[in-house]
Scaffold this motif. Structure first.
Motif, PDB file in Angstrom:
ATOM      1  N   GLU A  23       0.854  -1.188   0.000  1.00  0.00           N
ATOM      2  CA  GLU A  23       0.000   0.000   0.000  1.00  0.00           C
ATOM      3  C   GLU A  23       0.887   1.233   0.000  1.00  0.00           C
ATOM      4  O   GLU A  23       1.999   1.213   0.521  1.00  0.00           O
ATOM      5  CB  GLU A  23      -0.895   0.010   1.241  1.00  0.00           C
ATOM      6  N   LYS A  68      -0.168   3.135  -9.852  1.00  0.00           N
ATOM      7  CA  LYS A  68      -1.557   2.762  -9.627  1.00  0.00           C
ATOM      8  C   LYS A  68      -1.785   1.391 -10.220  1.00  0.00           C
ATOM      9  O   LYS A  68      -1.250   1.066 -11.281  1.00  0.00           O
ATOM     10  CB  LYS A  68      -2.511   3.751 -10.303  1.00  0.00           C
ATOM     11  N   HIS A  89     -11.959   2.507 -10.199  1.00  0.00           N
ATOM     12  CA  HIS A  89     -11.023   2.734  -9.094  1.00  0.00           C
ATOM     13  C   HIS A  89      -9.675   2.113  -9.442  1.00  0.00           C
ATOM     14  O   HIS A  89      -9.609   0.999  -9.962  1.00  0.00           O
ATOM     15  CB  HIS A  89     -11.557   2.097  -7.806  1.00  0.00           C
ATOM     16  N   GLN A  91      -6.118   1.449  -7.355  1.00  0.00           N
ATOM     17  CA  GLN A  91      -5.495   1.500  -6.034  1.00  0.00           C
ATOM     18  C   GLN A  91      -4.038   1.944  -6.153  1.00  0.00           C
ATOM     19  O   GLN A  91      -3.264   1.344  -6.901  1.00  0.00           O
ATOM     20  CB  GLN A  91      -5.571   0.114  -5.381  1.00  0.00           C
TER      21      GLN A  91
END
Length: 104
Positions: A23, A68, A89, A91
């Motif tokens: 992340e 991304k 979307h 991430q």
């Protein structure tokens, strides 16, 4: 030698030289980061497990790039009510290279 680390709410099994996507971290490209949430470390013979983390262990990594992930489509609808919502979307992630696993 490998370690199990936690970052971004996920756990990863890493060895020195591994390149993983985690992340998004708040670090610039080329910067060194220390991951101190080490859950377990093994040197091949002995396994050290933390409760929940090892206090004297850390993993040093270098940030390679930010990016991304692939786009996913979130589509909501209700039949017979003319309600449709389409949203995409992607991430964000940080790609890091594991440099060193330290246990003192």
């Amino acid at each position: 030698m490998y370690a199990i680390i936690e970052t971004g709410g996920k756990q990863y099994r890493v060895s020195e030289g591994d390149v993983i996507r985690v992340e998004k971290l708040r670090a610039q490209e080329g910067e060194t980061v220390e991951l101190d949430r080490v859950l377990a470390v093994s040197d091949g013979e002995k396994l050290m497990v933390g409760q929940p983390v090892l206090e004297n262990a850390k993993v040093t990594a270098t940030v390679l790039k930010h990016g991304k992930g692939k786009k996913i489509i979130v589509f909501k609808y209700k039949p017979k009510k003319n309600y449709r919502r389409k949203k995409g979307h992607r991430q964000p992630y940080t790609e890091i290279k594991i440099e060193k696993i330290e246990v003192s």
